[in-house]
Design an enzyme around this catalytic site. Structure first.
Site, short mmCIF file in Angstrom:
data_model
loop_
_atom_site.label_atom_id
_atom_site.label_comp_id
_atom_site.label_asym_id
_atom_site.label_seq_id
_atom_site.Cartn_x
_atom_site.Cartn_y
_atom_site.Cartn_z
N HIS A 153 0.64 -1.34 -0.03
CA HIS A 153 -0.02 0.01 0.06
C HIS A 153 0.94 1.37 0.07
O HIS A 153 0.35 2.36 -0.18
CB HIS A 153 -0.98 0.04 1.11
N ASP A 357 3.87 9.29 -0.76
CA ASP A 357 2.39 8.43 -0.32
C ASP A 357 2.25 7.34 -1.39
O ASP A 357 2.35 7.45 -2.56
CB ASP A 357 1.22 9.44 -0.38
C1 GDG Z 1 -2.12 3.76 3.30
C2 GDG Z 1 -1.08 4.42 2.28
C3 GDG Z 1 -2.87 4.26 0.33
C4 GDG Z 1 -8.34 10.40 7.79
N1 GDG Z 1 -8.78 11.05 8.82
C5 GDG Z 1 -9.92 10.63 9.32
C6 GDG Z 1 -10.40 9.59 8.56
N2 GDG Z 1 -9.36 9.22 7.54
C7 GDG Z 1 -9.43 8.37 6.32
C8 GDG Z 1 -9.56 8.88 5.19
C9 GDG Z 1 -8.95 8.07 4.24
C10 GDG Z 1 -7.94 7.15 5.25
O1 GDG Z 1 -8.21 7.43 6.43
C11 GDG Z 1 -6.43 7.68 4.85
O2 GDG Z 1 -6.21 6.83 3.71
P1 GDG Z 1 -4.65 7.55 2.90
O3 GDG Z 1 -4.76 6.82 1.39
O4 GDG Z 1 -4.59 8.92 2.71
O5 GDG Z 1 -3.47 7.35 3.68
P2 GDG Z 1 -3.02 6.03 4.87
O6 GDG Z 1 -3.73 6.17 5.91
O7 GDG Z 1 -1.60 6.53 4.90
O8 GDG Z 1 -3.02 4.71 3.83
C12 GDG Z 1 -1.95 5.42 1.33
C13 GDG Z 1 -3.64 3.78 1.54
O9 GDG Z 1 -2.85 2.93 2.42
C14 GDG Z 1 -4.79 2.63 0.82
O10 GDG Z 1 -3.96 1.65 -0.05
O11 GDG Z 1 -3.69 5.32 -0.18
O12 GDG Z 1 -0.99 5.76 0.53
O13 GDG Z 1 -0.21 5.36 2.93
O14 GDG Z 1 -9.95 7.21 3.90
O15 GDG Z 1 -10.80 9.46 4.89
N3 GDG Z 1 -11.45 8.74 8.39
C15 GDG Z 1 -12.43 9.12 9.31
N4 GDG Z 1 -12.28 10.26 10.36
C16 GDG Z 1 -11.00 10.95 10.34
O16 GDG Z 1 -10.76 11.95 11.12
N5 GDG Z 1 -13.46 8.59 9.71
#
Ligand code: GDG
Length: 450
Positions: A153, A357
């Site tokens: 990921h 990322d």
């Molecule tokens: C890893 C990889 C890759 C965030 N704050 C809140 C909240 N979130 C949710 C977001 C989003 C998720 O968390 C974060 O996803 P990301 O993709 O931005 O980043 P990582 O957590 O680092 O994830 C990344 C991912 O895996 C999937 O393969 O894209 O590159 O690092 O869904 O909305 N959700 C809620 N409250 C919050 O305050 N409910």
């Protein structure tokens, strides 16, 4: 259809799945039957494993606890103080101890032991993420011949960062036991190919085929998506938070990230400060809401990023705030998902500026949440995997505050026509390559690889 065995670091244990990835993996398990295996989240001196049927679906969940030592060495140590910083280009933050490497091998070996009684002839095994690189090697050592795929990921490190591992050759040996290694973006295949060429005996057979330690391995890019239809519906149904608007009367810019040093939060704060200094007319016309729930607080680097971010937000507010305008609101806790969807929809600018990322799902959620008739503008780092496909965003260099500030100014002034055009193109991609597309495409490639 053969059964699916999913292994991930965390096992979602609630009855109502939340988050696109959980929904997609559960859907895949529901249609093929199988087992989902992962860490329960419990750290205890008496670790146990628990097998549960999934209510109303033909698959089971097998969870395991971790001892404090295993949690320290495998999770906080090798996974999050060695692999995470190296995969995100931060060798300066790496903390290497031999116990971390041993603990990482040990826990992956225990997971393989635990899985053995639950495997059947013909199963396909899908391993998720960097916590579990050695799992295929451990299973093969126990005689498993099933198809085993890995999906990473986060970014794959280039040769310099890979070379900073305590055991780079071992990483490639672990990977050689998979039939398919999936990455988020084409650039990761490039980094894998180059690091493998320099640090192992890997031969490049074709764009997607490699020979490693005498075994053939397939690699591919499978950009992960979101549960777009549901997210669109959630954002449409979200209550309009009029309070937010009347508080500020300004165009809202939003950032949503776990408070992680890879996300470039201080960099975007500095860019915002620059914008307000260089274009004073925008003061009181723009406001910035940063939601950054805590994560991995036990690791030192995460305590540092919290201090830096809070300090910067305080300084910017001290410099620019007026009686009726607060330039930055920084919220260091998680918001409920429907609230988040509503906030994205209200925000005229979505700010996604990671320094590195794998993909970045926030970029996709922001686009899905917009009103197509009056959409906001996405500002996106060129170092997010999402930038490979979301080319209609304003693509910026997150290290350059002038570039980000210029994009903020451009976003504020962008015509409705241009916003609509860019958004329509972005939304099409987000809907077409959603999370169901991702899991189906990956599993098809795993079948083909075997
Ligand atoms: C890893 C990889 C890759 C965030 N704050 C809140 C909240 N979130 C949710 C977001 C989003 C998720 O968390 C974060 O996803 P990301 O993709 O931005 O980043 P990582 O957590 O680092 O994830 C990344 C991912 O895996 C999937 O393969 O894209 O590159 O690092 O869904 O909305 N959700 C809620 N409250 C919050 O305050 N409910």
């Amino acid at each position: 259809m053969s059964r699916l065995i999913v292994v991930s670091n965390r096992l979602p244990l609630g009855d109502n799945p939340s988050g696109g990835l959980v929904v997609a993996l559960e859907d895949a398990l529901r249609s093929s039957g199988g087992v989902w295996i992962g860490f329960s989240g419990e750290v205890t001196d008496t670790p146990a494993t628990t097998l549960q049927d999934h209510p109303g679906a033909p698959f089971q969940r097998l969870s395991f606890d971790l001892s404090p030592q295993d949690h320290e060495d495998y999770y906080l140590g090798y996974s999050n103080s060695i692999l995470w910083p190296l995969c995100h280009g931060r060798p300066d933050l790496v903390r290497i101890f031999p116990e971390y490497v041993d603990g990482y091998r040990r826990v992956n070996g225990s997971i393989a032991d635990m899985m053995m009684p639950h495997l059947r002839e013909g199963d396909r095994i899908w391993v998720q993420d960097y916590h579990l690189f050695p799992l295929a090697a451990e299973l093969r050592a126990r005689g498993v011949t099933a198809a085993i795929g890995h999906f990473l990921h986060i970014p794959f490190p280039g040769p310099a960062d890979c070379g900073a591992l305590p055991n780079p050759e071992e990483l490639f040996d672990w990977l050689s036991h998979y039939d398919l290694v999936g990455f988020q973006a084409e650039r990761d295949i490039g980094a894998f190919a180059e690091s493998g060429r320099q640090l192992s005996d890997m031969d490049h057979l074709s764009d997607t085929e490699f020979r490693l330690s005498g075994r053939k391995l397939h690699a591919g890019a499978f950009p992960i998506g979101i549960d777009a239809k549901n997210f669109i519906a959630e954002a449409q149904d979200a209550p309009d938070e009029d309070r937010m608007r009347s508080l500020t009367g300004a165009k809202m810019m939003i950032g949503v990230d776990r408070l992680d040093y890879s996300k470039g939060i201080p960099h975007r704060f500095r860019a915002y400060q620059l914008l307000l200094e260089k274009i004073p007319d925008l003061q009181e016309k723009i406001s910035f809401l940063q939601i950054a729930p805590p994560t991995r607080g036990e690791v030192e680097a995460y305590q540092d990023i919290r201090e830096e971010t809070e300090h910067l937000a305080g300084r910017i507010n001290g410099q620019f705030a007026s009686l009726n305008w607060t330039p930055i609101r920084f919220i260091h806790r998680a918001m409920a998902r429907p609230v988040l969807a509503g906030l994205y929809r209200q925000a005229g600018i979505g700010l996604v500026t990671p320094l590195a990322d794998g993909m970045n799902l926030v970029a996709k959620e922001y686009v899905a949440a917009q009103d197509p008739a009056d959409p906001g503008v996405l500002i996106l780092s060129r170092f997010a995997g999402a930038a490979e496909t979301m080319t209609e965003a304003l693509i910026i260099n997150p290290h350059d505050p002038y570039d980000i500030a210029q994009a903020m100014a451009q976003a504020v002034r962008m015509s409705l026509e241009e916003r609509r055009e860019r958004h329509a193109a972005l939304l099409k991609g987000v809907v077409e390559q959603d999370i169901a597309w991702w899991s189906a495409t990956y599993l098809k490639a795993l079948d083909a690889a075997c």
